[in-house]
Design a protein around this motif. Structure first.
Motif, PDB file in Angstrom:
ATOM      1  N   VAL A 118     -50.495   3.914  -4.934  1.00 15.92           N
ATOM      2  CA  VAL A 118     -50.920   4.248  -3.656  1.00 15.92           C
ATOM      3  C   VAL A 118     -50.090   5.173  -3.059  1.00 15.92           C
ATOM      4  N   PRO A 119     -48.916   4.886  -2.899  1.00 14.84           N
ATOM      5  CA  PRO A 119     -47.977   5.932  -2.265  1.00 14.84           C
ATOM      6  C   PRO A 119     -48.209   7.339  -2.706  1.00 14.84           C
ATOM      7  N   ARG A 120     -48.354   7.478  -4.092  1.00 14.87           N
ATOM      8  CA  ARG A 120     -48.261   8.524  -4.736  1.00 14.87           C
ATOM      9  C   ARG A 120     -49.677   9.301  -4.356  1.00 14.87           C
ATOM     10  N   LEU A 121     -50.789   8.799  -4.270  1.00 16.14           N
ATOM     11  CA  LEU A 121     -52.217   9.305  -3.648  1.00 16.14           C
ATOM     12  C   LEU A 121     -51.841   9.679  -2.307  1.00 16.14           C
ATOM     13  N   ALA A 122     -51.277   8.785  -1.605  1.00 14.90           N
ATOM     14  CA  ALA A 122     -51.226   9.159  -0.084  1.00 14.90           C
ATOM     15  C   ALA A 122     -50.247  10.330   0.154  1.00 14.90           C
ATOM     16  N   LEU A 123     -49.210  10.635  -0.612  1.00 15.93           N
ATOM     17  CA  LEU A 123     -48.172  11.535  -0.669  1.00 15.93           C
ATOM     18  C   LEU A 123     -48.781  12.895  -0.877  1.00 15.93           C
ATOM     19  N   GLU A 124     -49.685  12.943  -2.145  1.00 12.32           N
ATOM     20  CA  GLU A 124     -50.395  14.205  -2.577  1.00 12.32           C
ATOM     21  C   GLU A 124     -51.555  14.558  -1.749  1.00 12.32           C
ATOM     22  N   ALA A 125     -51.978  13.496  -0.822  1.00 11.45           N
ATOM     23  CA  ALA A 125     -52.911  13.989   0.335  1.00 11.45           C
ATOM     24  C   ALA A 125     -52.337  14.335   1.633  1.00 11.45           C
ATOM     25  N   GLY A 126     -51.155  14.455   1.534  1.00 11.67           N
ATOM     26  CA  GLY A 126     -50.207  14.633   2.864  1.00 11.67           C
ATOM     27  C   GLY A 126     -50.400  13.614   3.929  1.00 11.67           C
ATOM     28  N   LEU A 127     -50.397  12.478   3.572  1.00 10.37           N
ATOM     29  CA  LEU A 127     -50.853  11.438   4.618  1.00 10.37           C
ATOM     30  C   LEU A 127     -49.264  10.638   4.862  1.00 10.37           C
ATOM     31  N   VAL A 128     -48.099  10.824   4.005  1.00 10.04           N
ATOM     32  CA  VAL A 128     -47.119  10.000   4.149  1.00 10.04           C
ATOM     33  C   VAL A 128     -46.115  10.958   4.818  1.00 10.04           C
ATOM     34  N   ASP A 129     -45.607  10.363   5.939  1.00  8.93           N
ATOM     35  CA  ASP A 129     -44.411  10.889   6.995  1.00  8.93           C
ATOM     36  C   ASP A 129     -43.137  10.661   6.580  1.00  8.93           C
ATOM     37  N   GLU A 130     -42.590   9.498   5.979  1.00 11.20           N
ATOM     38  CA  GLU A 130     -41.402   9.258   5.733  1.00 11.20           C
ATOM     39  C   GLU A 130     -41.493   8.310   4.501  1.00 11.20           C
ATOM     40  N   PRO A 150     -46.974  14.816 -12.871  1.00 19.03           N
ATOM     41  CA  PRO A 150     -46.912  16.188 -13.577  1.00 19.03           C
ATOM     42  C   PRO A 150     -48.005  16.983 -12.816  1.00 19.03           C
ATOM     43  N   GLY A 151     -47.748  17.935 -12.962  1.00 18.51           N
ATOM     44  CA  GLY A 151     -48.724  19.260 -12.328  1.00 18.51           C
ATOM     45  C   GLY A 151     -48.602  19.578 -10.765  1.00 18.51           C
ATOM     46  N   VAL A 152     -48.040  18.584 -10.030  1.00 19.35           N
ATOM     47  CA  VAL A 152     -48.299  18.769  -8.637  1.00 19.35           C
ATOM     48  C   VAL A 152     -47.222  19.728  -8.105  1.00 19.35           C
ATOM     49  N   HIS A 153     -47.328  20.219  -6.881  1.00 20.60           N
ATOM     50  CA  HIS A 153     -46.269  21.050  -6.276  1.00 20.60           C
ATOM     51  C   HIS A 153     -45.252  20.171  -5.745  1.00 20.60           C
ATOM     52  N   PRO A 154     -44.008  20.775  -5.916  1.00 21.11           N
ATOM     53  CA  PRO A 154     -42.649  19.889  -5.248  1.00 21.11           C
ATOM     54  C   PRO A 154     -42.933  19.516  -3.987  1.00 21.11           C
ATOM     55  N   THR A 155     -42.635  18.167  -3.494  1.00 22.24           N
ATOM     56  CA  THR A 155     -42.654  17.966  -2.139  1.00 22.24           C
ATOM     57  C   THR A 155     -41.264  18.008  -1.698  1.00 22.24           C
ATOM     58  N   ARG A 156     -40.902  18.725  -0.482  1.00 20.95           N
ATOM     59  CA  ARG A 156     -39.810  18.770   0.093  1.00 20.95           C
ATOM     60  C   ARG A 156     -39.574  17.712   1.029  1.00 20.95           C
ATOM     61  N   LEU A 157     -38.081  17.253   1.030  1.00 19.15           N
ATOM     62  CA  LEU A 157     -37.866  16.153   2.030  1.00 19.15           C
ATOM     63  C   LEU A 157     -36.527  16.546   2.471  1.00 19.15           C
ATOM     64  N   LYS A 158     -36.364  15.990   3.804  1.00 15.29           N
ATOM     65  CA  LYS A 158     -35.088  16.165   4.470  1.00 15.29           C
ATOM     66  C   LYS A 158     -34.560  14.941   4.845  1.00 15.29           C
ATOM     67  N   LEU A 159     -33.323  14.602   4.381  1.00 12.15           N
ATOM     68  CA  LEU A 159     -32.553  13.270   4.644  1.00 12.15           C
ATOM     69  C   LEU A 159     -32.544  13.220   6.117  1.00 12.15           C
ATOM     70  N   ARG A 160     -32.736  11.961   6.529  1.00 11.51           N
ATOM     71  CA  ARG A 160     -32.761  11.699   8.002  1.00 11.51           C
ATOM     72  C   ARG A 160     -31.707  10.724   8.203  1.00 11.51           C
ATOM     73  N   THR A 161     -31.297   9.578   7.173  1.00 10.46           N
ATOM     74  CA  THR A 161     -30.559   8.405   7.327  1.00 10.46           C
ATOM     75  C   THR A 161     -29.907   8.182   5.990  1.00 10.46           C
ATOM     76  N   ALA A 162     -28.476   8.003   5.872  1.00  4.88           N
ATOM     77  CA  ALA A 162     -28.232   7.640   4.622  1.00  4.88           C
ATOM     78  C   ALA A 162     -27.161   6.378   5.110  1.00  4.88           C
ATOM     79  N   GLU A 163     -27.373   5.060   4.555  1.00  2.97           N
ATOM     80  CA  GLU A 163     -26.663   3.785   4.669  1.00  2.97           C
ATOM     81  C   GLU A 163     -26.405   3.366   3.425  1.00  2.97           C
ATOM     82  N   ASN A 164     -25.204   3.437   3.088  1.00  6.62           N
ATOM     83  CA  ASN A 164     -24.931   3.040   1.676  1.00  6.62           C
ATOM     84  C   ASN A 164     -25.899   3.508   0.619  1.00  6.62           C
TER      85      ASN A 164
END
Length: 173
Positions: A118-130, A150-164
């Motif tokens: 489910v998250p993979r499908l949502a991500l690949e459809a451009g629907l995931v924000d975080e 496999p075969g999808v374009h890389p998704t770039r992420l930006k680190l917003r918060t790191a806690e341990n």
């Protein structure tokens, strides 16, 4: 529609969300219980969307050990009329429509998606924000991968918060 779509997941240090039998018992090896970041996600969650496999793994147990109450949508290819757990809403169809339904159910709050497909499908459809990710210091060696597409374009992420070993990433769109 308002609200953020958050992929919320716990994974092993070697990148698995389920062991070789798709069990989750190893997640109890996390140090110290729920993180502040996890509590934030729970507090902002208006609706929860997962796949049928995740429901099979956790049964009728509510998300977050019952610490959260609200609409639970289960994305399935099975006939939604065969709903085995009446408390859950079984949905099918295009992931865009399913996520839109989830955001409506969240009523202005966040939609949390979890599981593998489910998250993979949502991500690949451009629907995931975080992506909010909790890493358990255990090496499983094999199992269900956090993200395997496999075969999808890389998704770039930006680190917003790191806690341990807890991280919040924004999706670079």
């Amino acid at each position: 529609m308002t609200g953020t779509v958050i992929w919320h997941m716990t994974m092993s240090l070697d990148g698995f969300i389920g062991d070789r039998d798709d069990n989750l018992g190893w997640t109890s090896l996390a140090d110290g219980g729920p993180s502040g970041l996890g509590a934030e996600v729970i507090a902002g969650c208006g609706a929860f969307l997962c796949g049928g496999k995740r429901v099979e793994a956790v049964g009728e147990n509510r998300p977050y050990g019952g610490a959260w109450q609200g609409p639970i949508l289960v994305y399935t290819r099975k006939d939604p009329a065969t709903n085995p757990i009446p408390e859950f809403t079984y949905v099918s169809g295009d992931i865009r429509d399913v996520v839109a339904d989830g955001l409506r159910a969240a009523a202005g709050r966040n939609l949390v998606v979890t599981g593998g497909a489910v998250p993979r499908l949502a991500l690949e459809a451009g629907l995931v924000d975080e992506i909010v990710l909790h890493v358990v210091p255990v090496l499983l060696g094999e199992g269900v991968r956090f993200y395997d597409s496999p075969g999808v374009h890389p998704t770039r992420l930006k680190l917003r918060t790191a806690e341990n070993l807890n991280f919040r990433f924004g999706i670079v769109k």
